[in-house]
Design an enzyme around this catalytic site. Structure first.
Site, PDB file in Angstrom:
ATOM      1  CG  ASP A 187     -10.425  18.559  20.685  1.00  0.00           C
ATOM      2  OD1 ASP A 187     -10.400  17.331  20.900  1.00  0.00           O
ATOM      3  OD2 ASP A 187     -10.841  19.058  19.619  1.00  0.00           O
ATOM      4  CB  SER A 201     -10.134  11.571   8.964  1.00  0.00           C
ATOM      5  OG  SER A 201      -8.802  11.382   9.337  1.00  0.00           O
ATOM      6  CG  LEU A 202     -10.675  15.862   5.288  1.00  0.00           C
ATOM      7  CD1 LEU A 202     -11.667  17.008   5.119  1.00  0.00           C
ATOM      8  CD2 LEU A 202      -9.893  15.667   3.997  1.00  0.00           C
ATOM      9  CD  GLU A 254     -16.699  19.923  -0.803  1.00  0.00           C
ATOM     10  OE1 GLU A 254     -17.824  19.420  -0.718  1.00  0.00           O
ATOM     11  OE2 GLU A 254     -15.748  19.422  -1.445  1.00  0.00           O
ATOM     12  CE  LYS A 297     -13.712  18.972   8.778  1.00  0.00           C
ATOM     13  NZ  LYS A 297     -14.598  18.314   9.709  1.00  0.00           N
ATOM     14  CE  LYS A 333     -12.372  21.248  12.893  1.00  0.00           C
ATOM     15  NZ  LYS A 333     -11.760  19.991  13.241  1.00  0.00           N
TER      16      LYS A 333
HETATM   17  S1  IVH Z   1     -14.330  15.097   2.083  1.00  0.00           S
HETATM   18  C1  IVH Z   1     -11.065  12.239   2.897  1.00  0.00           C
HETATM   19  N1  IVH Z   1     -15.957  17.050   2.392  1.00  0.00           N
HETATM   20  O1  IVH Z   1     -14.897  15.949   7.816  1.00  0.00           O
HETATM   21  C2  IVH Z   1     -12.271  12.240   3.712  1.00  0.00           C
HETATM   22  N2  IVH Z   1     -15.448  15.775   4.315  1.00  0.00           N
HETATM   23  O2  IVH Z   1     -12.391  15.854   9.245  1.00  0.00           O
HETATM   24  C3  IVH Z   1     -12.936  13.580   3.724  1.00  0.00           C
HETATM   25  N3  IVH Z   1     -16.663  16.481   6.339  1.00  0.00           N
HETATM   26  O3  IVH Z   1     -14.650  12.474   7.915  1.00  0.00           O
HETATM   27  C4  IVH Z   1     -14.131  13.594   2.924  1.00  0.00           C
HETATM   28  N4  IVH Z   1     -17.783  18.105   5.383  1.00  0.00           N
HETATM   29  O4  IVH Z   1     -17.018  13.544   8.006  1.00  0.00           O
HETATM   30  C5  IVH Z   1     -15.318  16.052   3.004  1.00  0.00           C
HETATM   31  N5  IVH Z   1     -17.444  18.812   2.438  1.00  0.00           N
HETATM   32  C6  IVH Z   1     -16.811  17.832   3.064  1.00  0.00           C
HETATM   33  C7  IVH Z   1     -17.007  17.554   4.436  1.00  0.00           C
HETATM   34  C8  IVH Z   1     -16.289  16.513   5.031  1.00  0.00           C
HETATM   35  C9  IVH Z   1     -17.580  17.454   6.494  1.00  0.00           C
HETATM   36  C10 IVH Z   1     -16.200  15.603   7.427  1.00  0.00           C
HETATM   37  C11 IVH Z   1     -16.156  14.140   7.077  1.00  0.00           C
HETATM   38  C12 IVH Z   1     -14.740  13.722   7.346  1.00  0.00           C
HETATM   39  C13 IVH Z   1     -14.286  14.780   8.281  1.00  0.00           C
HETATM   40  C14 IVH Z   1     -12.783  14.927   8.282  1.00  0.00           C
END
Ligand code: IVH
Length: 656
Positions: free
Chosen positions: A35, A80-81, A111, A113, A310
């Protein structure tokens, strides 16, 4: 380097990193480094549109599925987020969703990440039938066989399971497993994994499931994307159900009702995350009510009702402009890399330690190199890697100086370290640093702190104190942000000082507080004193030949002159000495015994600000002896020599 050349190098390097990431599945650097390079290229292309290249790797989208796995179309797209990097961005997110949702008050679920690989698991009639990677979100890779090797993925669900459920979660590698794997790879001459996430991805996205088994991965469930039968109403309920079905769901979470509560959780995780057995790079915040969450919908490739906070990247890339050497308390020479101000772990740094010559040789760091710097948790910023592909051929190798940069003394090598062996080297003399901070009245810095700063190579002389930044200190173990700020602001507030304190701080032989005051009062300005002949110095009242020679010699020594110049160059401002005139002008005092209300320093300050002087011993030139309780022999001297004595009460009457 010219921008065009630099952009070209960056493009080559980025393309290579992308190939390692997407095709070889084994990136050599962390995403933060990637990045950081991409950001530099983007900024360059923006600043110089004429060198922009539409085929630049940064304009391509990642995530094409690997050719050797079966493709799986996800029934529900794997989104993704969006990221938030600050409190402001979180508040802006809440404002955005409040505009769209029918409600204005939200309940949130917070929660961890996890730093791993997003996985989807499908169960029919309680049996695990298929597992896949995210791929491009629509189509992923079928890695069912490999996923079966993960102990924490249930193959059969616990009783009262639904007839169909798709579970989403993260495949991760624990830090301990990753460290062991890297140690083994190193021993066997195999490449090491840059972080736990790459190690997890590399262990899953390969064809031999026996290898996955050896890698001891784990799985954390966090989402149900589809379920037949009764529908969970909140994200919390989903977590509870996942646990009941036999999944591992991490327990560090919080139901929050305001951004402030969310920030509290973020802070708590920041404090704990280093100690967690697995990697986390942030906190995921969801609108807890599934109805509201769905009503908010999707924007781009992320759900509006969810955001990832993040933590700041702990690694960044930069270009080394110089390597200097700092000398520690033990005389050890520590090479320090200098670079333009660079943002890493939330603070801007412009220097990082290179530890020792061994490290420089191992990394093959050269002046002009593009490097990766790291500022993780409790450690001070360090250069951890060189990107040799970024070289232009103009880089310069660094050599340890043959002479100590502080005292000019001899330097000797012992093992991997180089030492200044001159016992009189200023850098070794922490006491002189202690003297300096006292002279400058920077009382927040005690001897322990000086020791730490010197040991870490952050300071070699007092002037270096004035170049410290909060980020230098807050990186030190057991050094809170608050105490770091206190120290830095205390240093800053003592940048401007009276000439006599400046002279006193230099630690010139035979120049104590009184002599420093005499010199300052007489010469008024530093340059005048620095240029003065020995006779001129000796003409100052109370100064004899020994002191004048010492002062004269001090300002004729190159290293001392350089030190004074360094102090001035770091922004120390000397106040012009005012000649204090007052009722005690021309009068000399001696203080003896304990005064009933004033401390010695207070009494002294009063005498000096009324134009008087304070001396340590009684002579026939003494004007007054100020006598407190239990006076010492000075009282007897006064009586013997017929010097006038004063009680505190009498003295206070005079000064009023
Ligand atoms: S929720 C809508 N919960 O972060 C999709 N994602 O930056 C997100 N990730 O692709 C799913 N911990 O691989 C969710 N507690 C968590 C997470 C999480 C890690 C990752 C996941 C996602 C990415 C997005």
């Amino acid at each position: 380097m010219n921008p065009k050349e630099r952009a070209e190098k960056l493009r080559q390097q980025i393309t290579e990193l992308r190939h390692e990431y997407h095709v070889q599945n084994n990136p050599a650097v962390t995403d933060e480094v990637y990045d950081s390079l991409s950001r530099e290229l983007e900024a360059l292309e923006r600043a110089h549109p004429e060198i922009a290249d539409p085929n630049s790797a940064i304009h391509r989208v990642a995530g094409a599925p690997l050719p050797f796995f079966q493709k799986v179309k996800h029934r529900e797209r794997m989104l993704s987020l969006d990221n938030a990097f600050s409190e402001d961005e979180l508040r802006a997110w809440e404002k955005r969703i409040a505009k769209i949702a029918k409600v204005s008050q939200f309940e949130y679920f917070c929660e961890l990440k996890f730093d791993g690989l997003a996985i989807s698991l499908v169960y029919e009639n309680g049996k695990f039938i298929r597992g896949a990677t995210r791929g491009d979100g629509f189509i992923g890779e079928d890695i069912t066989e490999n996923l079966k090797m993960i102990g924490t993925i249930p193959l059969v669900l616990a009783k009262s399971f639904p007839s169909y459920i798709e579970v989403r979660g993260e495949a991760i590698m624990k830090k301990s497993v990753w460290k062991k794997l890297n140690a083994e790879n190193k021993k066997n001459g195999l490449p090491e994994f840059a972080n736990t996430r790459n190690a997890a991805a590399g262990s899953l996205r390969q064809l031999d499931s026996a290898l996955t088994k050896e890698r001891h991965l784990d799985f954390f469930a966090y989402e149900i994307s589809e379920i037949k039968g009764a529908q969970p109403k909140t994200h919390s309920e989903k977590h509870a159900l996942l646990r009941k079905l036999g999944f591992v769901v991490d327990g560090l979470d919080l139901v929050a009702h305001s951004i402030d509560e969310i920030l509290g959780f973020i802070k708590r995780v920041a404090e704990e995350r280093e100690k967690l057995p697995f990697g986390t790079d942030g906190v995921v915040i969801s609108v807890n009510d599934v109805g509201v969450f769905e009503e908010l919908g999707v924007a781009g490739k992320a759900p509006r009702g969810m955001i990832a906070y993040k933590y700041p990247a702990e690694r960044a890339t930069t270009v080394i402009t110089d390597i200097t050497v700092s000398v520690g308390r033990t005389g050890v020479l520590t090479p320090v890399a200098h670079f333009p101000p660079t943002l890493v772990a939330g603070s801007t740094v412009s220097k990082a330690t290179l530890h020792n010559m061994d490290q420089i040789n191992r990394l093959d760091v050269r002046i002009g190199d593009t490097v990766v710097i790291e500022k993780a948790g409790d450690v001070i910023p360090a250069v951890i890697e060189v990107l040799p592909k970024m070289r232009t051929g103009k880089e310069k190798k660094f050599k340890m100086p043959a002479k100590c940069p502080i005292c000019g003394g001899a330097v000797e090598q012992k093992d991997i370290f180089y030492y200044c062996v001159d016992p009189n080297c200023e850098a070794k003399n922490l006491r002189s640093l202690g003297h300096f901070v006292n002279a400058f009245e920077i009382y927040e810095i005690g001897p322990k702190v000086l020791e730490r700063l010197s040991d870490e190579g952050l300071i070699t002389d007092a002037a270096d104190l004035f170049t410290l930044e909060v980020s230098d200190l807050s990186g030190l173990e057991r050094f809170g942000e608050k105490s770091a700020e206190n120290i830095i602001s205390s240093i800053a507030s003592h940048r401007t000082i009276p000439l006599w304190r400046f002279l006193y701080s230099l630690g010139i032989l035979h120049v104590g507080e009184e002599t420093a005051r005499d010199l300052a009062a007489h010469f008024g300005m530093l340059p005048k004193l620095m240029k003065a002949s020995q006779e001129q110095i000796e003409s100052v009242p109370n100064i004899g030949p020994i002191v004048s020679k010492s002062v004269y010699d001090y300002f004729r020594t190159k290293l001392h002159i350089e030190y004074v110049q360094k102090l001035l160059s770091v922004g120390i401002k000397i106040e012009k000495a005012k000649k204090t005139e007052g009722i005690f002008s021309g009068k000399t005092f001696v203080i003896t015994g304990t005064l009933p209300s004033l401390s010695r320093d207070e009494a002294k300050e009063k005498i000096i600000s009324a134009g008087g002087k304070v001396s340590g011993s009684v002579s026939k030139n003494t004007s007054y002896v100020l006598v407190g309780e239990n006076p010492g022999s000075k009282f007897d001297d006064a009586t013997r020599l017929g010097v006038k004595t004063l009680s505190e009460a009498e003295f206070l009457k005079l000064v009023k």
